[in-house]
Design an enzyme around this catalytic site. Structure first.
Site, PDB file in Angstrom:
ATOM      1  N   CYS A  17       0.793  -1.274  -0.107  1.00 49.30           N
ATOM      2  CA  CYS A  17       0.065  -0.015   0.066  1.00 49.30           C
ATOM      3  C   CYS A  17       0.899   1.232   0.053  1.00 49.30           C
ATOM      4  CB  CYS A  17      -0.848   0.025   1.305  1.00 49.30           C
ATOM      5  SG  CYS A  17      -2.443   1.103   0.771  1.00 49.30           S
ATOM      6  N   ASP A 145      -6.445  -3.209  11.033  1.00 50.50           N
ATOM      7  CA  ASP A 145      -5.150  -2.425  11.239  1.00 50.50           C
ATOM      8  C   ASP A 145      -5.147  -1.929  12.565  1.00 50.50           C
ATOM      9  OD1 ASP A 145      -4.326   0.687   9.357  1.00 50.50           O
ATOM     10  OD2 ASP A 145      -3.169  -0.808  10.468  1.00 50.50           O
TER      11      ASP A 145
HETATM   12  O1  LIG Z   1      -0.760   4.624   4.346  1.00 45.55           O
HETATM   13  C1  LIG Z   1      -1.265   5.700   4.825  1.00 45.55           C
HETATM   14  O2  LIG Z   1      -0.647   6.781   4.740  1.00 45.55           O
HETATM   15  C2  LIG Z   1      -2.651   5.835   5.276  1.00 45.55           C
HETATM   16  C3  LIG Z   1      -3.180   6.930   5.695  1.00 45.55           C
HETATM   17  C4  LIG Z   1      -4.559   7.187   6.216  1.00 45.55           C
HETATM   18  C5  LIG Z   1      -5.161   6.001   6.110  1.00 45.55           C
HETATM   19  C6  LIG Z   1      -4.762   4.589   5.956  1.00 45.55           C
HETATM   20  C7  LIG Z   1      -3.534   4.769   5.538  1.00 45.55           C
HETATM   21  N1  LIG Z   1      -3.002   3.323   4.873  1.00 45.55           N
HETATM   22  C8  LIG Z   1      -3.878   2.263   4.978  1.00 45.55           C
HETATM   23  C9  LIG Z   1      -3.396   0.998   4.634  1.00 45.55           C
HETATM   24  O3  LIG Z   1      -3.927   0.266   4.265  1.00 45.55           O
HETATM   25  C10 LIG Z   1      -1.701   0.741   5.349  1.00 45.55           C
HETATM   26  O4  LIG Z   1      -1.126  -0.233   4.553  1.00 45.55           O
HETATM   27  C11 LIG Z   1      -2.027  -0.005   6.597  1.00 45.55           C
HETATM   28  O5  LIG Z   1      -2.518   0.995   7.542  1.00 45.55           O
HETATM   29  C12 LIG Z   1      -0.764  -0.488   7.220  1.00 45.55           C
HETATM   30  O6  LIG Z   1       0.375   0.517   7.217  1.00 45.55           O
HETATM   31  P1  LIG Z   1       1.613   0.120   7.742  1.00 45.55           P
HETATM   32  O7  LIG Z   1       1.293   0.015   9.449  1.00 45.55           O
HETATM   33  O8  LIG Z   1       2.433   1.276   7.570  1.00 45.55           O
HETATM   34  O9  LIG Z   1       2.228  -1.155   7.106  1.00 45.55           O
END
Ligand SMILES: O=C(O)c1ccccc1NCC(=O)[C@H](O)[C@H](O)COP(=O)(O)O
Length: 247
Positions: A17, A145
């Site tokens: 993502c 999440d």
């Molecule tokens: O990725 C972002 O910046 C974000 C911002 C606001 C809402 C959701 C967001 N990402 C969602 C996703 O699906 C991410 O992959 C998920 O939160 C996992 O992120 P990470 O912990 O950094 O792998």
């Protein structure tokens, strides 16, 4: 060495993502991921416009899914983005209700933001994932999440062991996954659900000083190691002897 490749039916699907660059889309495809996510939420440092997402998505081969990620977006903004990416899967990651998700008229995933606290200090009820799954039964999958400020993309994990032993849904494990912990995450969560996919953003980004990452800038090497760690979990679940990849 594994005795045999993991049958496709037991393969854990993978979403990367927060992509913003052509080279990262190409690296994700080359690594064999199943989906790439584009953040439509303007306050995110990983935000891309719908036009940019469409441009990046044109690099995808067949059978690799583009995911459009929204946080409390207007119906008009969702419709405009869907017009540019007519085959994209939608991911609702804000406070959207079941009705709001359905209004988009598209297949969607719903994020469930799981509190980090093992026992919420304010005495609030623990998060009821079973009820959440029922409330969003129209969702194709529920993405688990970590519940942090800023909605997502935090790099933080929640306590996987606190999930219910059985969840009648296709789940996507997310939140703070890395090449070092994703194997364990799959082994812990896969037995609890119908099928499991994994989603990662921070854990495959280029490291920055102070333990942070360059938001939206992915590391092809970390993507490769993440995929290898997922495959190691698949092989373990399939009963094959594996040597776990070094992080
Ligand atoms: O990725 C972002 O910046 C974000 C911002 C606001 C809402 C959701 C967001 N990402 C969602 C996703 O699906 C991410 O992959 C998920 O939160 C996992 O992120 P990470 O912990 O950094 O792998």
């Amino acid at each position: 060495m594994n005795s045999a490749p993991t049958p496709a039916s037991t393969r854990t699907r993978i979403k990367i993502c927060g992509l913003t660059r052509e080279e990262d889309v190409d690296a994700a495809v080359a690594a064999g991921v199943d989906a790439v996510g584009f953040v439509m939420y303007a306050p995110s440092p990983r935000h891309v416009s719908a036009e940019r997402a469409a441009e990046l998505a044109r690099r995808l081969p067949p059978f690799v899914t583009a995911v459009l990620l929204f946080v409390n977006a207007s119906a008009a903004d969702i419709a405009a983005a869907c017009a540019l990416l007519p085959t994209a899967l939608l991911q609702f990651h804000g406070d959207e209700t079941p009705e709001t998700c359905l209004q988009a008229g598209r297949t969607f995933m719903r994020a469930a933001r799981i509190p980090l606290d093992e026992s919420p200090a304010d005495g609030a009820d623990a998060f009821d994932l079973v009820k959440y799954v029922e409330d969003f039964k129209a969702a194709q999958a529920i993405l688990l999440d970590a519940h942090v400020d800023g909605f997502g993309g935090s790099g933080k994990t929640f306590n996987w062991s606190l999930l219910p032993p059985s969840v009648n849904a296709h789940l996507v494990l997310s939140g703070g996954l890395t090449p070092a912990n994703v194997t364990d995450g799959i082994l812990q969560v896969r037995p609890r659900c119908k099928t499991l996919a994994v989603d990662v953003s921070s854990g495959v980004e280029i490291s920055a000083p102070g333990g942070s990452t360059l938001k939206g800038i992915k590391s092809a090497d970390k993507i490769h190691h993440f995929v290898a760690a997922v495959r190691a979990a698949d092989d373990l679940l399939a009963g094959h002897h594996v040597r776990l990849p070094t992080a």
